[in-house]
Design a protein around this motif. Structure first.
Motif, PDB file in Angstrom:
ATOM      1  N   ARG A  51      83.769 -36.514  21.265  1.00  0.00           N
ATOM      2  CA  ARG A  51      84.312 -36.357  22.619  1.00  0.00           C
ATOM      3  C   ARG A  51      84.337 -37.682  23.359  1.00  0.00           C
ATOM      4  NH1 ARG A  51      81.029 -31.601  22.272  1.00  0.00           N
ATOM      5  NH2 ARG A  51      79.334 -32.632  23.391  1.00  0.00           N
ATOM      6  N   PRO A 136      89.641 -38.354  22.468  1.00  0.00           N
ATOM      7  CA  PRO A 136      88.370 -38.233  23.183  1.00  0.00           C
ATOM      8  C   PRO A 136      88.572 -37.765  24.619  1.00  0.00           C
ATOM      9  CG  PRO A 136      89.052 -40.529  23.095  1.00  0.00           C
ATOM     10  CD  PRO A 136      90.020 -39.761  22.237  1.00  0.00           C
ATOM     11  N   THR A 208      80.848 -36.126  29.101  1.00  0.00           N
ATOM     12  CA  THR A 208      81.276 -35.561  27.815  1.00  0.00           C
ATOM     13  C   THR A 208      80.275 -34.551  27.243  1.00  0.00           C
ATOM     14  OG1 THR A 208      80.341 -37.499  26.688  1.00  0.00           O
ATOM     15  CG2 THR A 208      82.692 -37.542  27.213  1.00  0.00           C
TER      16      THR A 208
END
Length: 211
Positions: A51, A136, A208
Motif C-alpha cells: 500500500r 500504492p 496506509t
C-alpha cells in the motif's frame, strides 16, 4: 495510469520495458538502462503487494553492486527510522527515482554524484511502470530528486517537507528528507532531520494502515 496535464507527463517506455519476475513473497524488477550501460541490468527485491511506496534518489555504491535498494549506510538509517515509526520494511515497496549509481572514480573508490534533471526524467517511465504495477495508496518521496521525479516540482525541499502533493500519476506524494541528508549532518541538526523523517514515516504508516 493517469497522467497529469501540462508540459510534464510520464514518458513512454522503450521498446523493451522493465518486467517483474515473481518470487514466493517478492518481485525482482530487471531491465537495462541505456543511460549508463545497455548490457547492465538493475534489480531490486520488493514485496509482491504494497500500500506504501518509498522512493529514493539512486542506488548507492553497495546497492549498485548487490542490486538491492537501501542496504548501505543511508538504507540502514532509513530502516531504523521505519522501525521507530512502527513500519515493517517487508511491507513497503522500496525503489529509487534513478536506477543506476552515478559516480566519479577516485582510485578504487566510487564517489556519489547527484543525478541531473535529464537522468531523472529519463528514468521516469520506469518509475511510472512501478506505480502502475503496485498502485500504492501513498508514495513517500525521499529527497529532492525523488520529489522532482514524482511531482515535476523542483521547489527546494525545505519548503515542502511534510506536505502531501499530487504526483504526476494522480496520487498523493508525501515529501520528506532522504536519509543521506541526515548522514551529512551532525549533532542537533542531524537529530532534527531524523526526527522529521521518523515523524513523516509514522504519518505515512498511519495513512496506509501499516500501524
Amino acid at each position: 495510469m493517469k497522467a497529469r496535464s501540462g508540459n510534464i507527463s510520464w514518458p513512454k517506455p522503450p521498446a523493451t520495458p522493465a518486467s517483474p519476475r515473481s518470487g514466493s513473497s517478492t518481485i525482482a524488477w530487471d531491465a537495462p538502462d541505456p543511460v549508463w550501460s545497455p548490457d547492465r541490468a538493475s534489480s531490486a527485491w520488493l514485496p509482491r503487494s504494497a500500500r506504501l511506496m518509498l522512493v529514493g534518489e539512486q542506488p548507492g555504491d553497495r546497492e549498485d553492486l548487490e542490486g538491492r535498494p537501501f542496504i548501505g549506510p543511508a538504507g540502514q538509517l532509513l530502516r531504523d527510522s521505519m522501525a521507530a515509526a512502527g513500519m515493517d520494511p517487508a511491507a513497503v515497496w522500496l525503489t529509487n527515482a534513478v536506477k543506476h549509481f552515478k559516480f566519479a572514480p577516485r582510485g578504487k573508490r566510487r564517489l556519489h554524484q547527484n543525478p541531473n534533471r535529464q537522468e531523472i526524467e529519463h528514468c521516469r517511465w520506469w518509475l511510472g511502470l512501478e506505480l502502475a504495477f503496485i498502485q500504492p495508496e501513498l508514495v513517500v518521496a525521499l529527497g529532492a530528486s525523488a520529489a522532482f521525479a514524482l511531482t515535476g516540482n523542483a521547489v527546494p525541499l525545505a519548503d515542502r517537507r511534510g506536505q502531501v502533493e499530487t504526483g504526476l500519476h494522480g496520487g498523493p506524494v508525501l515529501i520528506t528528507w532522504h536519509p543521506s541528508a541526515i548522514l551529512r549532518q551532525s549533532g542537533e541538526a542531524a537529530r532534527k532531520l531524523r526526527s522529521a523523517l521518523t515523524e513523516d514515516l509514522t504519518r505515512a504508516a498511519s495513512i496506509t494502515r501499516l500501524i
